[in-house]
Design a protein around this motif. Structure first.
Motif, PDB file in Angstrom:
ATOM      1  N   GLN A 129       0.843  -1.192   0.000  1.00  0.00           N
ATOM      2  CA  GLN A 129       0.000   0.000   0.000  1.00  0.00           C
ATOM      3  C   GLN A 129       0.878   1.242   0.000  1.00  0.00           C
ATOM      4  O   GLN A 129       1.823   1.346   0.786  1.00  0.00           O
ATOM      5  CB  GLN A 129      -0.919   0.016   1.222  1.00  0.00           C
ATOM      6  CG  GLN A 129      -1.908   1.178   1.233  1.00  0.00           C
ATOM      7  CD  GLN A 129      -2.911   1.061   2.374  1.00  0.00           C
ATOM      8  OE1 GLN A 129      -2.902   0.083   3.122  1.00  0.00           O
ATOM      9  NE2 GLN A 129      -3.768   2.062   2.494  1.00  0.00           N
ATOM     10  N   TYR A 130       0.588   2.146  -0.891  1.00  0.00           N
ATOM     11  CA  TYR A 130       1.378   3.373  -1.028  1.00  0.00           C
ATOM     12  C   TYR A 130       0.743   4.498  -0.221  1.00  0.00           C
ATOM     13  O   TYR A 130      -0.431   4.821  -0.388  1.00  0.00           O
ATOM     14  CB  TYR A 130       1.461   3.778  -2.493  1.00  0.00           C
ATOM     15  CG  TYR A 130       2.286   5.029  -2.755  1.00  0.00           C
ATOM     16  CD1 TYR A 130       3.672   5.006  -2.603  1.00  0.00           C
ATOM     17  CD2 TYR A 130       1.690   6.221  -3.163  1.00  0.00           C
ATOM     18  CE1 TYR A 130       4.439   6.136  -2.853  1.00  0.00           C
ATOM     19  CE2 TYR A 130       2.448   7.353  -3.429  1.00  0.00           C
ATOM     20  CZ  TYR A 130       3.812   7.311  -3.262  1.00  0.00           C
ATOM     21  OH  TYR A 130       4.580   8.431  -3.513  1.00  0.00           O
ATOM     22  N   ALA A 131       1.522   5.088   0.684  1.00  0.00           N
ATOM     23  CA  ALA A 131       1.082   6.259   1.458  1.00  0.00           C
ATOM     24  C   ALA A 131       1.606   7.510   0.757  1.00  0.00           C
ATOM     25  O   ALA A 131       2.816   7.659   0.583  1.00  0.00           O
ATOM     26  CB  ALA A 131       1.613   6.184   2.882  1.00  0.00           C
ATOM     27  N   GLU A 132       0.715   8.370   0.346  1.00  0.00           N
ATOM     28  CA  GLU A 132       1.110   9.546  -0.440  1.00  0.00           C
ATOM     29  C   GLU A 132       1.846  10.566   0.425  1.00  0.00           C
ATOM     30  O   GLU A 132       1.406  10.871   1.534  1.00  0.00           O
ATOM     31  CB  GLU A 132      -0.123  10.186  -1.069  1.00  0.00           C
ATOM     32  CG  GLU A 132      -0.826   9.266  -2.065  1.00  0.00           C
ATOM     33  CD  GLU A 132      -2.126   9.846  -2.584  1.00  0.00           C
ATOM     34  OE1 GLU A 132      -2.553  10.904  -2.057  1.00  0.00           O
ATOM     35  OE2 GLU A 132      -2.723   9.253  -3.511  1.00  0.00           O
ATOM     36  N   PRO A 133       2.953  11.107  -0.063  1.00  0.00           N
ATOM     37  CA  PRO A 133       3.664  12.158   0.675  1.00  0.00           C
ATOM     38  C   PRO A 133       3.013  13.514   0.441  1.00  0.00           C
ATOM     39  O   PRO A 133       2.197  13.674  -0.483  1.00  0.00           O
ATOM     40  CB  PRO A 133       5.061  12.123   0.049  1.00  0.00           C
ATOM     41  CG  PRO A 133       4.783  11.758  -1.385  1.00  0.00           C
ATOM     42  CD  PRO A 133       3.621  10.791  -1.347  1.00  0.00           C
ATOM     43  N   THR A 134       3.380  14.471   1.252  1.00  0.00           N
ATOM     44  CA  THR A 134       2.988  15.870   1.043  1.00  0.00           C
ATOM     45  C   THR A 134       4.173  16.609   0.451  1.00  0.00           C
ATOM     46  O   THR A 134       5.317  16.360   0.832  1.00  0.00           O
ATOM     47  CB  THR A 134       2.578  16.529   2.368  1.00  0.00           C
ATOM     48  OG1 THR A 134       1.422  15.853   2.880  1.00  0.00           O
ATOM     49  CG2 THR A 134       2.254  18.008   2.196  1.00  0.00           C
TER      50      THR A 134
END
Length: 287
Positions: A101-106
């Motif tokens: 699962q990819y956690a999106e960066p800011t």
């Protein structure tokens, strides 16, 4: 680059604001010339504060110097939001294909200096990624330097810079960054530098993987775009920067890789389009 089929990311935090071209420190202003010298120093492994003639900037002073601004809708920020969205959609797909699962960066836009979970970030550091808060930081003045000082213009050159930093986020999510940092702490200076180079070259390769997959899915590339990225990769190679600053290169002091290495690993990722192509840590042979 074409964004006909591309959305804009909502994960952009715009901290730009305030007047003037430099960050006031000790009654004076740090301009772009000093920032560039400090950027070069950083690539040599030298603390940029040596060039900036300071050891720290208190967060309160940063906030006073650069008050937060409401998110803007200027062309530069829209471009950044489009590129970040492309990285999000691409890495979401790649991670799903690999059962993760990819956690999106800011991505944070700032001017001069800003507070981060890794300390105070300064424009002199160039674009950077902070694993502690999973945010990419960039002062867009860096793009002007990329065009004028490093002769690497073009929208895809700018996208490559973002994709490289997002590559560091991918490394963080996969646990690679932690392993490398632990190994660097146990190693001598030369070995620690080599590990840093391998980490940076892998981020270049991951940027190539992104470009390949984003173009296959949404046709983002135009004629000449890849060449723009390759010029940018070459322009910020350690040997290029060192020769500009002191007339010669010291390979043992490299922390990001030579121009040839950065170009080669970006192309490898671009050609393969697969995570497996980006194992810069395999074996102990030449990079």
């Amino acid at each position: 680059m074409r964004f006909d089929n591309s959305r804009e990311s909502s994960n952009v935090e715009d901290r730009r604001g305030g007047g003037g071209g430099g960050l006031p420190v000790g009654g004076r202003s740090i301009g772009l010339g000093t920032i560039v010298l400090a950027l070069v120093a950083m690539y040599f492994g030298v603390d940029p504060s040596v060039v900036l003639n300071q050891t720290a900037v208190a967060p309160s002073r940063v906030e006073q110097a650069r008050p937060a601004a409401a998110p803007a809708n200027d062309a530069e920020s829209k471009f950044v939001r489009h590129v970040l969205a492309e990285t999000e959609d691409t890495w979401q797909q790649i991670f799903r294909q690999n059962g993760k699962q990819y956690a999106e960066p800011t991505l944070v836009l700032f001017t001069g200096a800003t507070r981060t979970a890794c300390g105070v970030g300064q424009a002199a550091m160039g674009p950077f990624y902070c694993p502690a808060d999973q945010k990419v930081y960039i002062d867009l003045a860096f793009y002007q330097e990329l065009r004028s000082r490093f002769n690497a213009p073009g929208d895809f050159a700018q996208a490559y810079v973002i994709a490289h930093e997002v590559g560091h986020h991918v490394q963080n999510l996969l646990g690679i960054s932690d392993k490398v940092q632990a190994a660097r702490q146990r190693a001598g200076e030369r070995q620690a530098n080599e590990l840093s180079v391998r980490l940076e070259l892998q981020a270049d390769c991951l940027a190539g993987v992104w470009a390949k997959n984003a173009d296959a899915a949404r046709g983002i590339l135009e004629a000449g775009d890849v060449e723009e990225a390759l010029r940018a990769a070459s322009a910020i190679g350690d040997d290029t920067l060192q020769k500009q600053a002191q007339g010669y290169a010291v390979p043992d002091s490299f922390t990001h890789g030579s121009a040839e290495q950065r170009v080669r690993w970006f192309k490898r990722g671009m050609d393969a389009g697969q995570l497996a192509a980006c194992n810069t840590f395999q074996g102990r042979g030449s990079l």
